[in-house]
Design an enzyme around this catalytic site. Structure first.
Site, PDB file in Angstrom:
ATOM      1  N   HIS A  73       0.849  -1.198   0.000  1.00  0.00           N
ATOM      2  CA  HIS A  73       0.000   0.000   0.000  1.00  0.00           C
ATOM      3  C   HIS A  73       0.879   1.240   0.000  1.00  0.00           C
ATOM      4  CE1 HIS A  73      -3.957  -1.806   1.723  1.00  0.00           C
ATOM      5  NE2 HIS A  73      -3.547  -2.403   0.632  1.00  0.00           N
ATOM      6  N   TYR A 201      -9.244   5.493   7.386  1.00  0.00           N
ATOM      7  CA  TYR A 201      -9.427   5.905   8.787  1.00  0.00           C
ATOM      8  C   TYR A 201     -10.496   6.984   8.778  1.00  0.00           C
ATOM      9  CZ  TYR A 201      -4.912   3.627   9.771  1.00  0.00           C
ATOM     10  OH  TYR A 201      -3.881   2.713   9.896  1.00  0.00           O
ATOM     11  N   PRO A 293      -4.018   0.872  18.598  1.00  0.00           N
ATOM     12  CA  PRO A 293      -3.717   0.357  17.252  1.00  0.00           C
ATOM     13  C   PRO A 293      -3.833   1.374  16.120  1.00  0.00           C
ATOM     14  CG  PRO A 293      -5.792  -0.548  18.088  1.00  0.00           C
ATOM     15  CD  PRO A 293      -5.194   0.240  19.199  1.00  0.00           C
ATOM     16  N   LYS A 297       1.242   0.628  14.964  1.00  0.00           N
ATOM     17  CA  LYS A 297       2.637   0.670  15.399  1.00  0.00           C
ATOM     18  C   LYS A 297       3.056  -0.495  16.311  1.00  0.00           C
ATOM     19  CE  LYS A 297       4.099   4.060  13.158  1.00  0.00           C
ATOM     20  NZ  LYS A 297       4.074   3.335  11.901  1.00  0.00           N
ATOM     21  N   TYR A 384       3.876   7.253   9.708  1.00  0.00           N
ATOM     22  CA  TYR A 384       3.057   6.087   9.343  1.00  0.00           C
ATOM     23  C   TYR A 384       3.898   4.982   8.709  1.00  0.00           C
ATOM     24  CZ  TYR A 384      -1.113   3.534   7.898  1.00  0.00           C
ATOM     25  OH  TYR A 384      -2.078   2.577   7.746  1.00  0.00           O
TER      26      TYR A 384
HETATM   27  C1  LIG Z   1      -6.863  -6.842  19.095  1.00  0.00           C
HETATM   28  C2  LIG Z   1      -5.493  -6.335  18.748  1.00  0.00           C
HETATM   29  C3  LIG Z   1      -5.303  -5.681  17.516  1.00  0.00           C
HETATM   30  C4  LIG Z   1      -4.047  -5.213  17.177  1.00  0.00           C
HETATM   31  N1  LIG Z   1      -3.875  -4.584  15.979  1.00  0.00           N
HETATM   32  C5  LIG Z   1      -2.651  -4.132  15.628  1.00  0.00           C
HETATM   33  C6  LIG Z   1      -2.402  -3.523  14.368  1.00  0.00           C
HETATM   34  O1  LIG Z   1      -3.308  -3.368  13.539  1.00  0.00           O
HETATM   35  N2  LIG Z   1      -1.128  -3.145  14.069  1.00  0.00           N
HETATM   36  C7  LIG Z   1      -0.082  -3.324  14.945  1.00  0.00           C
HETATM   37  O2  LIG Z   1       1.088  -2.996  14.628  1.00  0.00           O
HETATM   38  N3  LIG Z   1      -0.284  -3.875  16.156  1.00  0.00           N
HETATM   39  C8  LIG Z   1      -1.530  -4.290  16.512  1.00  0.00           C
HETATM   40  N4  LIG Z   1      -1.713  -4.895  17.698  1.00  0.00           N
HETATM   41  C9  LIG Z   1      -0.564  -5.034  18.549  1.00  0.00           C
HETATM   42  C10 LIG Z   1       0.278  -6.235  18.150  1.00  0.00           C
HETATM   43  O3  LIG Z   1      -0.554  -7.347  17.924  1.00  0.00           O
HETATM   44  C11 LIG Z   1       1.274  -6.488  19.265  1.00  0.00           C
HETATM   45  O4  LIG Z   1       2.046  -5.318  19.416  1.00  0.00           O
HETATM   46  C12 LIG Z   1       2.183  -7.684  19.018  1.00  0.00           C
HETATM   47  O5  LIG Z   1       1.450  -8.876  19.116  1.00  0.00           O
HETATM   48  C13 LIG Z   1       3.321  -7.704  20.043  1.00  0.00           C
HETATM   49  O6  LIG Z   1       4.019  -8.900  19.940  1.00  0.00           O
HETATM   50  P1  LIG Z   1       4.744  -9.499  21.223  1.00  0.00           P
HETATM   51  O7  LIG Z   1       5.377 -10.765  20.746  1.00  0.00           O
HETATM   52  O8  LIG Z   1       5.602  -8.478  21.852  1.00  0.00           O
HETATM   53  O9  LIG Z   1       3.593  -9.806  22.271  1.00  0.00           O
HETATM   54  P2  LIG Z   1       2.388 -10.865  22.149  1.00  0.00           P
HETATM   55  O10 LIG Z   1       1.912 -10.981  20.753  1.00  0.00           O
HETATM   56  O11 LIG Z   1       1.410 -10.477  23.211  1.00  0.00           O
HETATM   57  O12 LIG Z   1       3.050 -12.252  22.545  1.00  0.00           O
HETATM   58  C14 LIG Z   1       3.381 -12.573  23.886  1.00  0.00           C
HETATM   59  C15 LIG Z   1       3.405 -14.088  24.018  1.00  0.00           C
HETATM   60  O13 LIG Z   1       3.830 -14.428  25.322  1.00  0.00           O
HETATM   61  C16 LIG Z   1       3.005 -15.467  25.822  1.00  0.00           C
HETATM   62  N5  LIG Z   1       3.038 -15.430  27.292  1.00  0.00           N
HETATM   63  C17 LIG Z   1       2.419 -14.541  28.109  1.00  0.00           C
HETATM   64  N6  LIG Z   1       2.681 -14.833  29.391  1.00  0.00           N
HETATM   65  C18 LIG Z   1       3.479 -15.929  29.394  1.00  0.00           C
HETATM   66  C19 LIG Z   1       4.079 -16.708  30.419  1.00  0.00           C
HETATM   67  N7  LIG Z   1       3.880 -16.401  31.722  1.00  0.00           N
HETATM   68  N8  LIG Z   1       4.827 -17.759  30.084  1.00  0.00           N
HETATM   69  C20 LIG Z   1       5.020 -18.084  28.763  1.00  0.00           C
HETATM   70  N9  LIG Z   1       4.472 -17.387  27.739  1.00  0.00           N
HETATM   71  C21 LIG Z   1       3.716 -16.306  28.051  1.00  0.00           C
HETATM   72  C22 LIG Z   1       1.637 -15.161  25.233  1.00  0.00           C
HETATM   73  O14 LIG Z   1       0.790 -16.296  25.203  1.00  0.00           O
HETATM   74  C23 LIG Z   1       2.013 -14.688  23.834  1.00  0.00           C
HETATM   75  O15 LIG Z   1       2.089 -15.752  22.915  1.00  0.00           O
HETATM   76  C24 LIG Z   1      -2.953  -5.371  18.076  1.00  0.00           C
HETATM   77  C25 LIG Z   1      -3.150  -6.009  19.306  1.00  0.00           C
HETATM   78  C26 LIG Z   1      -4.399  -6.485  19.649  1.00  0.00           C
HETATM   79  C27 LIG Z   1      -4.586  -7.170  20.985  1.00  0.00           C
END
Ligand SMILES: Cc1cc2nc3c(=O)[nH]c(=O)nc-3n(C[C@H](O)[C@H](O)[C@H](O)COP(=O)(O)OP(=O)(O)OC[C@H]3O[C@@H](n4cnc5c(N)ncnc54)[C@H](O)[C@@H]3O)c2cc1C
Length: 393
Positions: A73, A201, A293, A297, A384
């Protein structure tokens, strides 16, 4: 006694990508994830990747399918006052973003890690960490009906906002910054073609709406909703009706409806913890920061942390030098706060905060100014697509 170089807690995008990049550079890691493999691979979340994230996935040798299937995009639309105005990202910055679902990214990473014979343990329970303030960090966990102890050089806390790593750090050693918003996003996923080729948006007196997608046949739509909304009361018909009311008429007419395959409500929050490093423990991704969201980012910021951390660890294991490891927190925080600012600003511009019409008029004036000013549009566009890495933290 089991031993690894880097123990990674959490198999979200941060943990999986870090593990894969370390592997490509000859560094051993073990990933402990409390959920099942199926659960992790099914979780519907982000979908817009900055170019820097795309490049990092290629560096990790997991970009092949993404490059084939992504939608590039080079713009998006701002909807307000009954019309849409295109933000031409490519003309303003020379860059573009890629639409590729977090679920697909997660599947690619899990497959790559499994194919390389990685120690990737799903359904690891009762994870606890200790000793990270000294030279011998340890991780305890339960798996396969037995308790285990893992010794390591470093622990990467990639376990998201609700994880165990940040909560293990003594409260007096860190400072948290938080802003909660008085609303959430109600999102649905439906196997129908998107209303438009690019994201829209939309600012509306009834509240914000977003038209997004995961592919040419899978749409992701959101409407701003109250925090006390009951998901059951949102039938598909009610959702489509409300969405259309919040979009400019031409866009509303183009919305193709269909049964939702996923529906959820997510609260919006800005959160940062400082610092990100505690001895031999590093917080990465959502474990350290959350952004609303708006502007997509969250996932990109998690990838940016991973980029800095894997580079620092590679340097440490190759040369014994600790400067980059010691600089991890400060370097990441510069970028994090800029993304927190941008996400907060974009949320403030597009969402309904109160019934006060004065506020809505101010938003409309700012949107009018923004879309008429190349300088203001340039600022929006460069944030962005993702700020450059050199000098921007
Ligand atoms: C509904 C929703 C929509 C989103 N939309 C966007 C978007 O459009 N664009 C964007 O950039 N970001 C978006 N985000 C944010 C993005 O999804 C997150 O920033 C991203 O998933 C971060 O990745 P992470 O690996 O740091 O954390 P997470 O994806 O949260 O992964 C953490 C992992 O750790 C595991 N865990 C937790 N506790 C423990 C424990 N005690 N022991 C072992 N494992 C554990 C969890 O099960 C999980 O698998 C969105 C988030 C949500 C909730």
């Amino acid at each position: 006694m089991a031993r690894t170089q880097v123990a990674i807690i959490g198999a979200g995008p941060s943990g999986l990508l870090l593990s894969q990049l370390l592997h490509v550079n000859g560094i051993d890691s073990v990933v402990l994830e409390r959920r099942s493999r199926e659960y992790v691979a099914r979780r519907v979340r982000a979908g817009v990747l900055e170019q820097g994230t795309v490049e990092l996935l290629q560096r990790a040798h997991v970009g092949e399918r993404m490059l084939r299937e992504r939608l590039v995009h080079d713009g998006f639309e701002l909807g307000f006052d009954g019309k849409t105005t295109r933000v031409d990202l490519h003309a303003l910055t020379g860059a573009a973003v890629s639409v590729y679902g977090q679920t697909e990214l997660t599947k690619d990473l899990i497959e790559a890690r499994s194919a390389a014979g990685a120690k990737l343990l799903f359904e690891a329970g009762e994870v606890s960490i200790e000793g990270f303030d000294g030279a011998h960090p340890r991780v305890h966990y339960a798996h396969g009906g037995r308790r285990h102890e893992l010794h390591c050089d470093f622990i990467a806390g990639c376990d998201g906002y609700h994880g165990v790593c940040r909560r293990t750090v003594p409260a007096q050693s860190m400072q948290s910054f938080e802003r909660t918003y008085p609303f959430g996003w109600l999102g649905i996923l439906a196997d129908v073609p998107p209303a438009s080729r690019e994201l829209i948006y939309s600012n509306h007196a009834r509240g914000f709406a977003l038209c997004s997608m995961r592919s040419l046949n899978r749409s992701r739509y959101y409407v701003q909703c109250g925090l006390d909304e009951n998901l059951e009361s949102w039938t598909d018909a009610r959702f489509w009706d409300e969405l259309r009311r919040r979009l400019p008429a031409a866009v509303a007419e183009a919305v193709i409806t269909g049964p939702s395959v996923e529906k959820s409500i997510a609260p919006l929050r800005s959160f940062v913890v400082e610092p990100l490093t505690f001895g031999r423990l590093f917080l990465v991704g959502d474990a350290a920061h959350i952004v609303p969201p708006t502007g997509a980012k969250g996932l990109n910021l998690a990838a940016a942390d991973v980029r800095v951390l894997y580079g620092a660890l590679v340097e440490y294991y190759r040369t014994g030098r600790r400067e980059s490891i010691d600089g991890y927190s400060a370097q990441c925080l510069r970028r994090i706060w800029k993304a927190v600012r941008f996400s907060w600003w974009f949320t403030s511009l597009t969402h309904k905060f109160s019934d006060d019409p004065f506020n809505h008029r101010l938003q409309l004036a700012e949107l009018d100014y923004l879309t008429g000013s190349p300088a203001a549009l340039g600022s929006l566009a460069e944030n962005y697509v993702g700020l450059p890495f050199d000098g921007a933290g």
